[in-house]
Motif scaffolding. Sequence first.
Motif, PDB file in Angstrom:
ATOM      1  N   CYS A 243       0.827  -1.202   0.000  1.00 12.15           N
ATOM      2  CA  CYS A 243       0.000   0.000   0.000  1.00 12.15           C
ATOM      3  C   CYS A 243       0.864   1.256   0.000  1.00 12.15           C
ATOM      4  CB  CYS A 243      -0.942  -0.007   1.203  1.00 12.15           C
ATOM      5  SG  CYS A 243      -2.310  -1.183   1.057  1.00 12.15           S
ATOM      6  N   GLY A 244       1.991   1.214   0.695  1.00 17.14           N
ATOM      7  CA  GLY A 244       2.909   2.340   0.659  1.00 17.14           C
ATOM      8  C   GLY A 244       3.413   2.595  -0.750  1.00 17.14           C
ATOM      9  N   ARG A 245       3.740   1.503  -1.451  1.00 17.92           N
ATOM     10  CA  ARG A 245       4.202   1.642  -2.839  1.00 17.92           C
ATOM     11  C   ARG A 245       3.075   2.177  -3.726  1.00 17.92           C
ATOM     12  NH1 ARG A 245       5.392  -3.223  -3.637  1.00 17.92           N
ATOM     13  NH2 ARG A 245       7.665  -3.226  -3.422  1.00 17.92           N
ATOM     14  N   ASP A 246       1.853   1.688  -3.511  1.00 15.72           N
ATOM     15  CA  ASP A 246       0.726   2.140  -4.336  1.00 15.72           C
ATOM     16  C   ASP A 246       0.421   3.616  -4.125  1.00 15.72           C
ATOM     17  OD1 ASP A 246       0.381  -0.316  -5.529  1.00 15.72           O
ATOM     18  OD2 ASP A 246      -1.148  -0.996  -4.118  1.00 15.72           O
ATOM     19  N   TYR A 247       0.453   4.072  -2.880  1.00 14.58           N
ATOM     20  CA  TYR A 247       0.205   5.490  -2.631  1.00 14.58           C
ATOM     21  C   TYR A 247       1.349   6.340  -3.167  1.00 14.58           C
ATOM     22  CZ  TYR A 247      -4.129   5.181  -0.018  1.00 14.58           C
ATOM     23  OH  TYR A 247      -5.439   4.992   0.325  1.00 14.58           O
ATOM     24  N   TYR A 248       2.563   5.816  -3.095  1.00 18.44           N
ATOM     25  CA  TYR A 248       3.714   6.541  -3.633  1.00 18.44           C
ATOM     26  C   TYR A 248       3.555   6.743  -5.136  1.00 18.44           C
ATOM     27  CZ  TYR A 248       8.550   7.755  -4.702  1.00 18.44           C
ATOM     28  OH  TYR A 248       9.676   8.394  -5.149  1.00 18.44           O
ATOM     29  N   ARG A 249       3.121   5.713  -5.817  1.00 15.32           N
ATOM     30  CA  ARG A 249       2.897   5.792  -7.268  1.00 15.32           C
ATOM     31  C   ARG A 249       1.462   6.243  -7.526  1.00 15.32           C
ATOM     32  NH1 ARG A 249       6.814   3.174 -10.201  1.00 15.32           N
ATOM     33  NH2 ARG A 249       5.342   2.696 -11.870  1.00 15.32           N
ATOM     34  N   PHE A 250       1.127   7.415  -7.021  1.00  9.74           N
ATOM     35  CA  PHE A 250      -0.250   7.903  -7.025  1.00  9.74           C
ATOM     36  C   PHE A 250      -0.790   8.116  -8.425  1.00  9.74           C
ATOM     37  CE2 PHE A 250       2.458  11.618  -7.190  1.00  9.74           C
ATOM     38  CZ  PHE A 250       1.786  12.506  -8.023  1.00  9.74           C
ATOM     39  N   TRP A 251       0.093   8.321  -9.409  1.00 10.35           N
ATOM     40  CA  TRP A 251      -0.353   8.575 -10.777  1.00 10.35           C
ATOM     41  C   TRP A 251      -0.970   7.341 -11.428  1.00 10.35           C
ATOM     42  CZ3 TRP A 251       4.631   8.788  -8.942  1.00 10.35           C
ATOM     43  CH2 TRP A 251       5.475   7.743  -9.322  1.00 10.35           C
ATOM     44  N   GLU A 252      -0.796   6.163 -10.812  1.00 11.26           N
ATOM     45  CA  GLU A 252      -1.366   4.940 -11.363  1.00 11.26           C
ATOM     46  C   GLU A 252      -2.803   4.712 -10.899  1.00 11.26           C
ATOM     47  OE1 GLU A 252       1.335   1.851 -10.285  1.00 11.26           O
ATOM     48  OE2 GLU A 252       2.754   2.341 -11.887  1.00 11.26           O
ATOM     49  N   GLY A 253      -3.301   5.587 -10.033  1.00 15.41           N
ATOM     50  CA  GLY A 253      -4.664   5.437  -9.545  1.00 15.41           C
ATOM     51  C   GLY A 253      -4.711   4.775  -8.182  1.00 15.41           C
ATOM     52  N   GLU A 254      -5.828   4.968  -7.493  1.00 14.90           N
ATOM     53  CA  GLU A 254      -5.958   4.472  -6.117  1.00 14.90           C
ATOM     54  C   GLU A 254      -6.263   2.984  -6.086  1.00 14.90           C
ATOM     55  OE1 GLU A 254      -7.782   6.461  -2.173  1.00 14.90           O
ATOM     56  OE2 GLU A 254      -9.265   6.004  -3.709  1.00 14.90           O
ATOM     57  N   ASN A 255      -5.608   2.290  -5.188  1.00 17.86           N
ATOM     58  CA  ASN A 255      -5.851   0.870  -4.961  1.00 17.86           C
ATOM     59  C   ASN A 255      -7.039   0.725  -4.019  1.00 17.86           C
ATOM     60  OD1 ASN A 255      -5.598  -1.732  -3.470  1.00 17.86           O
ATOM     61  ND2 ASN A 255      -3.826  -2.012  -4.802  1.00 17.86           N
ATOM     62  N   GLU A 256      -8.075   0.004  -4.470  1.00 16.09           N
ATOM     63  CA  GLU A 256      -9.300  -0.106  -3.665  1.00 16.09           C
ATOM     64  C   GLU A 256      -9.041  -0.793  -2.331  1.00 16.09           C
ATOM     65  OE1 GLU A 256     -12.455  -1.886  -5.825  1.00 16.09           O
ATOM     66  OE2 GLU A 256     -12.442  -0.383  -7.434  1.00 16.09           O
ATOM     67  N   PHE A 257      -8.201  -1.835  -2.349  1.00 17.33           N
ATOM     68  CA  PHE A 257      -7.877  -2.527  -1.101  1.00 17.33           C
ATOM     69  C   PHE A 257      -7.241  -1.581  -0.104  1.00 17.33           C
ATOM     70  CE2 PHE A 257      -4.516  -4.600   1.380  1.00 17.33           C
ATOM     71  CZ  PHE A 257      -5.284  -5.436   2.187  1.00 17.33           C
ATOM     72  N   CYS A 258      -6.271  -0.798  -0.575  1.00 20.35           N
ATOM     73  CA  CYS A 258      -5.573   0.125   0.321  1.00 20.35           C
ATOM     74  C   CYS A 258      -6.504   1.228   0.805  1.00 20.35           C
ATOM     75  CB  CYS A 258      -4.362   0.722  -0.389  1.00 20.35           C
ATOM     76  SG  CYS A 258      -3.092  -0.489  -0.819  1.00 20.35           S
ATOM     77  N   ALA A 259      -7.397   1.665  -0.082  1.00 19.91           N
ATOM     78  CA  ALA A 259      -8.355   2.704   0.319  1.00 19.91           C
ATOM     79  C   ALA A 259      -9.265   2.186   1.424  1.00 19.91           C
ATOM     80  CB  ALA A 259      -9.168   3.142  -0.881  1.00 19.91           C
ATOM     81  N   LEU A 260      -9.708   0.931   1.304  1.00 18.59           N
ATOM     82  CA  LEU A 260     -10.542   0.341   2.351  1.00 18.59           C
ATOM     83  C   LEU A 260      -9.732   0.157   3.639  1.00 18.59           C
ATOM     84  CD1 LEU A 260     -12.445  -2.400   0.290  1.00 18.59           C
ATOM     85  CD2 LEU A 260     -13.391  -0.290   1.254  1.00 18.59           C
ATOM     86  N   TYR A 261      -8.474  -0.248   3.473  1.00 26.92           N
ATOM     87  CA  TYR A 261      -7.582  -0.447   4.612  1.00 26.92           C
ATOM     88  C   TYR A 261      -7.401   0.848   5.387  1.00 26.92           C
ATOM     89  CZ  TYR A 261      -3.727  -3.109   6.814  1.00 26.92           C
ATOM     90  OH  TYR A 261      -2.932  -3.794   7.672  1.00 26.92           O
ATOM     91  N   ILE A 262      -7.229   1.955   4.630  1.00 26.95           N
ATOM     92  CA  ILE A 262      -6.930   3.225   5.277  1.00 26.95           C
ATOM     93  C   ILE A 262      -8.164   3.847   5.916  1.00 26.95           C
ATOM     94  CG2 ILE A 262      -7.362   4.943   3.458  1.00 26.95           C
ATOM     95  CD1 ILE A 262      -4.508   5.964   4.004  1.00 26.95           C
ATOM     96  N   ASP A 263      -9.354   3.431   5.454  1.00 28.99           N
ATOM     97  CA  ASP A 263     -10.597   3.973   6.005  1.00 28.99           C
ATOM     98  C   ASP A 263     -11.110   3.187   7.217  1.00 28.99           C
ATOM     99  OD1 ASP A 263     -10.733   6.026   4.196  1.00 28.99           O
ATOM    100  OD2 ASP A 263     -11.891   4.882   2.725  1.00 28.99           O
ATOM    101  N   ARG A 264     -10.399   2.111   7.560  1.00 28.94           N
ATOM    102  CA  ARG A 264     -10.889   1.284   8.680  1.00 28.94           C
ATOM    103  C   ARG A 264     -10.802   2.059   9.986  1.00 28.94           C
ATOM    104  NH1 ARG A 264      -8.137  -4.478   8.848  1.00 28.94           N
ATOM    105  NH2 ARG A 264      -6.401  -3.143   9.341  1.00 28.94           N
TER     106      ARG A 264
END
Length: 268
Positions: free
Chosen positions: A247-268
């Motif tokens: 998830c850290g890598r996905d947020y770092y590469r923000f130009w590739e779009g949001e990862n749904e799993f990570c978004a759910l993880y961060i909203d918990r």
Amino acid sequence: MSTATFRRGDRRISPVFIGIAAVMGVTGWAVWTDYAASLGLAVFLFVTSAWVVSLCLHEYAHARTALHSGDISIGAKGYLTLNPLAYTHALLSIVLPVVFVIMGGIGLPGGAVFIEHNRIRGRWRHSLISAAGPLTNVLFAVVCTAPFWLDALDGVPMGFRFALAFLALLQVSAAILNFLPVPGLDGYGVIEPWLPRGIRRQVEPLAPFGLILVFALLFVPALNDAFFGLVDSVLSGLGVSDPEVACGRDYYRFWEGENEFCALYIDR
């Protein structure tokens, strides 16, 4: 001439480094408070600036250790100011490592403080100078993962947690790569003073190509899996999980779009 005769400016912290550290502090605060309009952009700026800070400290550790080992020319070269623009090869030390992080999320070893080894006496000192840089990455990794292995994550926002996990990945991968006993890398510098002179002369022409060789080998699937398996094992031992790093890598590469799993993880 002693180290005490250096000009004061030889050791004054560079405004360039202060500026980079300020970016790290401000964007780290933005990630922690979720103040930024884009969490991904804030994570990108925080991790990138923190990575550059660690590269500067890596080179500073080489230089400072060389200074106390006898190379008193270090100060005049600007290496003690933490200014990345003072390095012999700013491209290799700063630009390429940042590019590789953006492209692939791997901690590329930098390297380019010119040390006058003829001023230094004793094999242990030469080895310690080479080891000082990657040991800084090890220390940085320990600091980044401290909330994880100390079980002190209560109150740490998930976005900041992800950013620390990805930054830890960069530090661990950089430390492992740097400690490889390959000509041109710090690991070879550690063992080089202990090798017979004939072997050192034969290996010396290979030094400029050592890093290229390592990265070429990382394209071999089996070696790539083994390397990142080792990195993952170290991170796991420090309490950092694979999903947090991913998830850290996905947020770092923000130009590739949001990862749904990570978004759910961060909203918990």
